[in-house]
Design a protein around this motif. Structure first.
Motif, PDB file in Angstrom:
ATOM      1  N   GLY A 165      36.823  17.563   1.929  1.00  0.00           N
ATOM      2  CA  GLY A 165      37.424  16.833   3.005  1.00  0.00           C
ATOM      3  C   GLY A 165      36.217  16.547   3.928  1.00  0.00           C
ATOM      4  O   GLY A 165      36.487  17.428   5.052  1.00  0.00           O
ATOM      5  N   ALA A 166      35.647  15.273   4.139  1.00  0.00           N
ATOM      6  CA  ALA A 166      35.399  15.271   5.841  1.00  0.00           C
ATOM      7  C   ALA A 166      35.755  14.045   6.653  1.00  0.00           C
ATOM      8  O   ALA A 166      35.211  12.727   5.568  1.00  0.00           O
ATOM      9  N   GLN A 167      36.117  13.625   7.341  1.00  0.00           N
ATOM     10  CA  GLN A 167      36.827  12.918   8.436  1.00  0.00           C
ATOM     11  C   GLN A 167      35.802  12.139   8.377  1.00  0.00           C
ATOM     12  O   GLN A 167      34.823  12.550   9.223  1.00  0.00           O
ATOM     13  N   VAL A 168      35.523  10.571   8.245  1.00  0.00           N
ATOM     14  CA  VAL A 168      34.313   9.948   8.740  1.00  0.00           C
ATOM     15  C   VAL A 168      34.936   8.541   9.386  1.00  0.00           C
ATOM     16  O   VAL A 168      36.226   8.132   8.877  1.00  0.00           O
ATOM     17  N   ILE A 169      34.745   8.216  10.640  1.00  0.00           N
ATOM     18  CA  ILE A 169      35.480   6.903  11.373  1.00  0.00           C
ATOM     19  C   ILE A 169      34.000   6.162  12.231  1.00  0.00           C
ATOM     20  O   ILE A 169      33.273   6.811  12.252  1.00  0.00           O
ATOM     21  N   VAL A 170      34.118   5.238  11.395  1.00  0.00           N
ATOM     22  CA  VAL A 170      33.531   4.151  11.789  1.00  0.00           C
ATOM     23  C   VAL A 170      33.686   2.943  12.694  1.00  0.00           C
ATOM     24  O   VAL A 170      34.663   2.564  12.398  1.00  0.00           O
ATOM     25  N   SER A 171      33.284   3.450  13.965  1.00  0.00           N
ATOM     26  CA  SER A 171      33.565   2.565  14.937  1.00  0.00           C
ATOM     27  C   SER A 171      32.552   2.784  16.516  1.00  0.00           C
ATOM     28  O   SER A 171      32.081   3.209  16.129  1.00  0.00           O
ATOM     29  N   SER A 172      32.808   1.617  17.045  1.00  0.00           N
ATOM     30  CA  SER A 172      31.475   1.383  18.270  1.00  0.00           C
ATOM     31  C   SER A 172      32.759   1.481  19.505  1.00  0.00           C
ATOM     32  O   SER A 172      31.713   2.479  20.492  1.00  0.00           O
TER      33      SER A 172
END
Length: 117
Positions: free
Chosen positions: A110-117
């Protein structure tokens, strides 16, 4: 032993395109009756099926993702590539690459992805 391995940027800004790569070792992604699926798990939620690429190169997508998703492959590198456009914070989660060869499933870490400005 077949082993998928996901990789990607980790942090993506809203409205950008997320690109993840699944590098496969132990077998060719073009081997007959092989299917490579992208699945994700948002924090605190269940698994979500995004879509898959079949061994002959066709792709199938979940209706929930179809309008902004592309799954492609690089046969020279034995990789499956996921692109998800116009990401929002709701796209935050762990993204998994799963290989199905005949009746056996092989999961990446798995690859952790965070969507944030």
């Amino acid at each position: 032993q077949v082993q998928p391995q996901e990789s990607g940027p980790g942090l993506v800004k809203p409205s950008q395109t997320l690109s993840l790569t699944c590098a496969v070792s132990g077998d060719s992604i073009t081997t007959g009756n092989t299917f490579w699926t992208w699945i994700r798990q948002p924090p605190g939620k269940g698994l979500e099926w995004i879509g898959y690429m079949a061994y002959e190169g066709t792709s199938v997508y979940s209706p929930s993702f179809k309008s902004r998703t592309s799954i492609s492959r690089d046969t020279t590198k034995n990789q499956i590539i996921l692109q998800l456009d116009s990401v929002t914070p709701e796209d935050t989660g762990v993204y998994y690459c799963q290989g199905k060869i005949v009746r056996t499933d092989y999961w990446g870490q798995g690859a952790q992805v965070i969507v944030s400005s």
